[in-house]
Scaffold this motif. Structure first.
Motif, PDB file in Angstrom:
ATOM      1  N   LEU A  20      13.405  49.170  59.255  1.00  0.00           N
ATOM      2  CA  LEU A  20      12.660  50.088  58.787  1.00  0.00           C
ATOM      3  C   LEU A  20      11.221  49.940  58.853  1.00  0.00           C
ATOM      4  CD1 LEU A  20      14.532  50.800  55.502  1.00  0.00           C
ATOM      5  CD2 LEU A  20      14.410  52.264  57.523  1.00  0.00           C
ATOM      6  N   LEU A  21      10.876  48.752  59.104  1.00  0.00           N
ATOM      7  CA  LEU A  21       9.175  48.374  59.607  1.00  0.00           C
ATOM      8  C   LEU A  21       8.987  48.684  60.694  1.00  0.00           C
ATOM      9  CD1 LEU A  21       9.212  45.249  57.221  1.00  0.00           C
ATOM     10  CD2 LEU A  21       7.860  47.540  56.846  1.00  0.00           C
ATOM     11  N   LEU A  22       9.923  48.165  61.991  1.00  0.00           N
ATOM     12  CA  LEU A  22       9.724  48.408  63.323  1.00  0.00           C
ATOM     13  C   LEU A  22       9.770  49.775  63.813  1.00  0.00           C
ATOM     14  CD1 LEU A  22      11.915  45.375  64.683  1.00  0.00           C
ATOM     15  CD2 LEU A  22       9.425  45.490  64.592  1.00  0.00           C
ATOM     16  N   ALA A  23      10.440  50.556  63.209  1.00  0.00           N
ATOM     17  CA  ALA A  23      10.593  51.937  63.721  1.00  0.00           C
ATOM     18  C   ALA A  23       9.247  52.781  63.865  1.00  0.00           C
ATOM     19  CB  ALA A  23      11.752  52.822  62.954  1.00  0.00           C
ATOM     20  N   PRO A  24       8.455  52.772  62.746  1.00  0.00           N
ATOM     21  CA  PRO A  24       6.970  53.446  62.894  1.00  0.00           C
ATOM     22  C   PRO A  24       6.435  52.794  63.937  1.00  0.00           C
ATOM     23  CG  PRO A  24       7.491  53.072  60.423  1.00  0.00           C
ATOM     24  CD  PRO A  24       8.630  52.366  61.381  1.00  0.00           C
ATOM     25  N   GLY A  25       6.298  51.324  63.558  1.00  0.00           N
ATOM     26  CA  GLY A  25       5.226  50.501  64.448  1.00  0.00           C
ATOM     27  C   GLY A  25       5.587  50.840  66.036  1.00  0.00           C
ATOM     28  N   ALA A  59       6.768  53.760  67.070  1.00  0.00           N
ATOM     29  CA  ALA A  59       6.150  55.124  67.393  1.00  0.00           C
ATOM     30  C   ALA A  59       4.700  55.193  67.375  1.00  0.00           C
ATOM     31  CB  ALA A  59       6.862  56.008  66.286  1.00  0.00           C
ATOM     32  N   GLY A  60       4.114  54.014  67.025  1.00  0.00           N
ATOM     33  CA  GLY A  60       2.702  54.117  67.196  1.00  0.00           C
ATOM     34  C   GLY A  60       1.922  54.484  65.933  1.00  0.00           C
ATOM     35  N   VAL A  61       2.560  54.536  64.915  1.00  0.00           N
ATOM     36  CA  VAL A  61       2.007  54.888  63.585  1.00  0.00           C
ATOM     37  C   VAL A  61       1.836  53.788  62.668  1.00  0.00           C
ATOM     38  CG1 VAL A  61       2.710  56.387  61.421  1.00  0.00           C
ATOM     39  CG2 VAL A  61       3.432  57.106  63.757  1.00  0.00           C
ATOM     40  N   GLY A  62       0.885  53.505  62.046  1.00  0.00           N
ATOM     41  CA  GLY A  62       0.351  52.388  61.213  1.00  0.00           C
ATOM     42  C   GLY A  62       0.953  52.708  59.791  1.00  0.00           C
ATOM     43  N   ARG A  88      -0.598  48.519  53.398  1.00  0.00           N
ATOM     44  CA  ARG A  88      -0.668  49.796  53.505  1.00  0.00           C
ATOM     45  C   ARG A  88      -1.518  50.188  54.637  1.00  0.00           C
ATOM     46  NH1 ARG A  88      -2.093  48.645  48.537  1.00  0.00           N
ATOM     47  NH2 ARG A  88      -4.140  48.880  48.004  1.00  0.00           N
ATOM     48  N   ASP A  89      -2.430  49.541  55.042  1.00  0.00           N
ATOM     49  CA  ASP A  89      -3.458  49.524  56.154  1.00  0.00           C
ATOM     50  C   ASP A  89      -3.157  48.961  57.534  1.00  0.00           C
ATOM     51  OD1 ASP A  89      -4.920  51.464  54.311  1.00  0.00           O
ATOM     52  OD2 ASP A  89      -6.148  49.548  53.510  1.00  0.00           O
ATOM     53  N   ALA A  90      -1.881  48.822  57.486  1.00  0.00           N
ATOM     54  CA  ALA A  90      -1.577  47.726  58.932  1.00  0.00           C
ATOM     55  C   ALA A  90      -1.537  49.012  59.915  1.00  0.00           C
ATOM     56  CB  ALA A  90      -0.096  47.277  58.601  1.00  0.00           C
ATOM     57  N   ALA A  91      -1.989  48.199  61.079  1.00  0.00           N
ATOM     58  CA  ALA A  91      -1.991  49.035  62.200  1.00  0.00           C
ATOM     59  C   ALA A  91      -0.779  48.909  63.005  1.00  0.00           C
ATOM     60  CB  ALA A  91      -2.955  48.300  63.534  1.00  0.00           C
ATOM     61  N   PRO A  92      -0.079  49.771  63.977  1.00  0.00           N
ATOM     62  CA  PRO A  92       1.185  49.927  64.231  1.00  0.00           C
ATOM     63  C   PRO A  92       1.564  48.450  64.821  1.00  0.00           C
ATOM     64  CG  PRO A  92       0.120  51.737  65.054  1.00  0.00           C
ATOM     65  CD  PRO A  92      -0.956  50.829  64.445  1.00  0.00           C
TER      66      PRO A  92
END
Length: 121
Positions: free
Chosen positions: A15-20, A22-25, A79-83
């Protein structure tokens, strides 16, 4: 129980890797979605368990709600982590789960040793 801990960690990792990837923080929106998923799987855990007829899968399905809860906590804390940072956080959570899995023989050895010592005393 150690296998269940590993599966919880790997679900949170995914769940953490998927948005990362996808290029989303990270954001509080992802934390809310993960928390909603945790609540949904907690409420319907009996139905999830009923989906499986094999006994080794049931403990994983009973505790499946903890993985999204862990992911929600990481999303909220960072909550402010970059991808790329989100990918790293997901990898660390997954690595913790794999360490738990790889240390299972040590857990069994220490448990057996303590059982023998307890019987001897």
């Amino acid at each position: 129980m150690t296998r269940v801990g590993t599966s919880v960690s790997l679900v949170a990792c995914a769940l953490l890797l998927a948005p990362g990837f996808a290029g989303v923080g990270s954001s509080l929106g992802f934390a809310a979605v993960a928390l909603g998923l945790a609540i949904l799987t907690f409420v319907y855990r009996d139905r999830l368990v009923a989906l499986s007829d094999t006994s080794w899968v049931r403990p994983h399905l009973e505790i499946a709600w903890v993985g999204p809860l862990v992911a929600a906590a990481v999303f909220a804390l960072y909550r402010d982590a970059a991808p790329a940072e989100l990918q790293t956080l997901g990898a660390v959570v997954g690595l913790i789960g794999m360490f738990n899995y790889l240390l299972r023989p040590l857990y069994f050895f220490v448990g057996g040793l303590l059982t023998r010592l307890n019987r001897a005393l």
